[in-house]
Design an enzyme around this catalytic site. Structure first.
Site, PDB file in Angstrom:
ATOM      1  N   ASP A   8       0.848  -1.185   0.000  1.00  0.00           N
ATOM      2  CA  ASP A   8       0.000   0.000   0.000  1.00  0.00           C
ATOM      3  C   ASP A   8       0.882   1.233   0.000  1.00  0.00           C
ATOM      4  O   ASP A   8       1.301   1.728   1.045  1.00  0.00           O
ATOM      5  CB  ASP A   8      -0.933  -0.030   1.218  1.00  0.00           C
ATOM      6  CG  ASP A   8      -2.028   1.021   1.104  1.00  0.00           C
ATOM      7  OD1 ASP A   8      -2.031   1.780   0.109  1.00  0.00           O
ATOM      8  OD2 ASP A   8      -2.879   1.079   2.000  1.00  0.00           O
ATOM      9  N   ALA A   9       1.207   1.702  -1.216  1.00  0.00           N
ATOM     10  CA  ALA A   9       2.060   2.880  -1.350  1.00  0.00           C
ATOM     11  C   ALA A   9       1.352   3.978  -2.140  1.00  0.00           C
ATOM     12  O   ALA A   9       1.844   5.093  -2.233  1.00  0.00           O
ATOM     13  CB  ALA A   9       3.380   2.505  -2.013  1.00  0.00           C
ATOM     14  N   LYS A  10       0.201   3.647  -2.729  1.00  0.00           N
ATOM     15  CA  LYS A  10      -0.659   4.615  -3.428  1.00  0.00           C
ATOM     16  C   LYS A  10       0.146   5.529  -4.338  1.00  0.00           C
ATOM     17  O   LYS A  10       0.063   6.766  -4.254  1.00  0.00           O
ATOM     18  CB  LYS A  10      -1.461   5.429  -2.432  1.00  0.00           C
ATOM     19  CG  LYS A  10      -2.468   4.567  -1.656  1.00  0.00           C
ATOM     20  CD  LYS A  10      -3.468   5.388  -0.900  1.00  0.00           C
ATOM     21  CE  LYS A  10      -4.440   4.539  -0.118  1.00  0.00           C
ATOM     22  NZ  LYS A  10      -3.836   3.726   0.937  1.00  0.00           N
ATOM     23  N   ARG A  11       0.918   4.936  -5.228  1.00  0.00           N
ATOM     24  CA  ARG A  11       1.726   5.724  -6.138  1.00  0.00           C
ATOM     25  C   ARG A  11       0.916   6.211  -7.340  1.00  0.00           C
ATOM     26  O   ARG A  11      -0.042   5.563  -7.753  1.00  0.00           O
ATOM     27  CB  ARG A  11       2.923   4.898  -6.622  1.00  0.00           C
ATOM     28  CG  ARG A  11       3.898   4.509  -5.525  1.00  0.00           C
ATOM     29  CD  ARG A  11       4.401   5.728  -4.752  1.00  0.00           C
ATOM     30  NE  ARG A  11       5.633   5.454  -4.036  1.00  0.00           N
ATOM     31  CZ  ARG A  11       5.759   5.416  -2.711  1.00  0.00           C
ATOM     32  NH1 ARG A  11       4.721   5.623  -1.939  1.00  0.00           N
ATOM     33  NH2 ARG A  11       6.927   5.177  -2.150  1.00  0.00           N
TER      34      ARG A  11
END
Ligand SMILES: O=C(O)c1cc(=O)[nH]c(=O)n1[C@@H]1O[C@H](COP(=O)(O)O)[C@@H](O)[C@H]1O
Length: 281
Positions: free
Chosen positions: A97-100
Site C-alpha cells: 500500500d504505497a498509493k503511487r
C-alpha cells in the site's frame, strides 16, 4: 524475467483456500505504544515481525502500509523489505500500500520499485492513484502483466473526502469513480478465473448499486473495523460483486496485539463474519 502466474489467478486461489481477508500491517505510533514498543526502528521491526508471524501462514493477503515504514527513513524501508519477503515466503500475497501515481515516465520507475521481480520491495500487487489520469498508469499496467503482479486502483475510497473527486460527474454523464471502474473492467476482459487489475472501493460507502462493480477483478475493501464498516455491510455495499471482495482490516485486528494468539483470534473472527455475510449464512 521469471513470470509468475497472473496475480488474479493467484489471488483467487488464495481466497478459495484461506478466505478473502486482507490484514493490514499499519504500525501507527499509537499502536506501537499500546504494544509496549518504542516508537523507533526496533519497535517497528518487532511489530511488523509479529504481524507477519501471526498472519502470513493463514490469511490470503497482507497489506503493509508503506507510510508507517518510510517514517523511519532507510532503516524503516529495510524493515519493510524484510517483512514483504518473510510474508511472501510464508505463503501470503503481499499488496504494497504505497498509493503511487505520477506522470507516465515517473510511474514506470514507481512500478519497477514494487513490481519488478529484482526489486528489493517486490510485491504481488501495488495500490496506485489514477488521479493524474488513468492512462498515466499504463507503465504499471504493462509491468504488472509482464511480471504476474497486480494493481489496486483507487476508484471509490473509504474516506468521506473522496467524494469531491470520485463522485464528480464528467461531461459524458459518468462519475470519475465509475470511469475508473470501467477502465479496470477493460483491462480484465477475458481473464480467468479473475483479472489482476483491482479497484479500491471502501466498505464504508453504503449502497453502491448505481456503480458497475463487476470488473472481473478484485475489489479491495478497506474501512472495516476502525473506520466503522462491518463485514455484515459487505452484501449491502457490493451486491453480487461481494464474491470478488478482499476486505481489509488493519487497526481492528492490530489493536489485539502483541499477543500472537489474540491477533489470530481477532483475524479469524473477522474472517468468520465475512464468510457468513458473503455466503448469506
Ligand atoms: O488503499 C487502501 O488500502 C486504502 C484505501 C482507502 O480508500 N481507504 C483506506 O483506509 N485504505 C488503507 O486501508 C487501511 C485501513 O486501516 P484501518 O482503518 O486501520 O482498518 C489503511 O492502511 C489505509 O491507508
Amino acid at each position: 524475467m521469471t513470470v509468475l502466474e497472473p496475480f488474479g489467478a493467484r489471488l483467487r486461489r488464495a481466497m478459495d483456500e484461506r478466505g478473502p481477508l486482507c490484514v493490514g500491517i499499519d504500525p501507527h505510533a499509537s499502536l506501537l505504544a499500546e504494544w509496549g514498543l518504542n516508537d523507533d526502528v526496533a519497535g517497528l521491526e518487532r511489530f511488523s515481525r509479529t504481524v507477519v508471524e501471526a498472519m502470513a501462514d493463514r490469511v490470503a493477503v497482507l497489506k503493509p502500509q508503506s507510510a508507517f515504514f518510510e517514517r523511519f527513513g532507510s532503516r524503516g524501508v529495510a524493515v519493510l523489505e524484510k517483512s514483504v519477503e518473510e510474508a511472501r515466503a510464508a505463503g501470503a500475497l503481499v499488496v504494497m500500500d504505497a498509493k503511487r501515481g505520477d506522470i507516465g515516465s515517473t510511474m514506470a520507475a514507481y512500478a519497477e520499485s514494487f513490481l519488478h521481480k529484482d526489486s528489493p520491495l517486490f510485491s504481488d500487487a501495488l495500490t496506485v492513484s489514477p488521479y493524474l489520469g488513468y492512462g498515466s498508469l499504463s507503465p504499471a499496467v504493462a509491468l504488472a502483466r509482464e511480471s504476474g503482479t497486480g494493481l489496486f486502483v483507487l476508484a471509490l475510497t473509504s474516506n468521506p473526502e473522496g467524494g469531491e473527486v470520485q463522485h464528480a460527474v464528467r461531461a459524458d454523464g459518468r462519475t470519475v469513480g465509475a470511469t475508473m471502474l470501467a477502465h479496470l473492467a477493460a483491462e480484465n476482459v477475458g481473464e480467468e478465473p479473475l483479472g489482476s487489475f483491482g479497484a479500491v472501493v471502501g466498505a464504508t460507502l453504503g449502497d453502491l448499486s448505481s456503480y458497475e462493480l463487476d470488473i472481473n477483478g478484485p475489489l479491495l475493501a478497506p474501512g472495516i473495523g476502525a473506520q466503522g464498516a462491518t463485514p455484515a455491510d459487505l452484501p449491502r455495499v457490493f451486491g453480487a460483486a461481494a464474491r470478488n471482495v478482499v476486505p481489509n482490516v488493519s487497526r481492528g485486528v492490530l489493536r489485539h496485539g502483541p499477543d500472537v494468539v489474540a491477533l489470530r483470534d481477532a483475524a479469524s473472527r473477522f474472517a468468520d463474519e465475512v464468510s457468513a455475510a458473503v455466503s448469506g449464512g
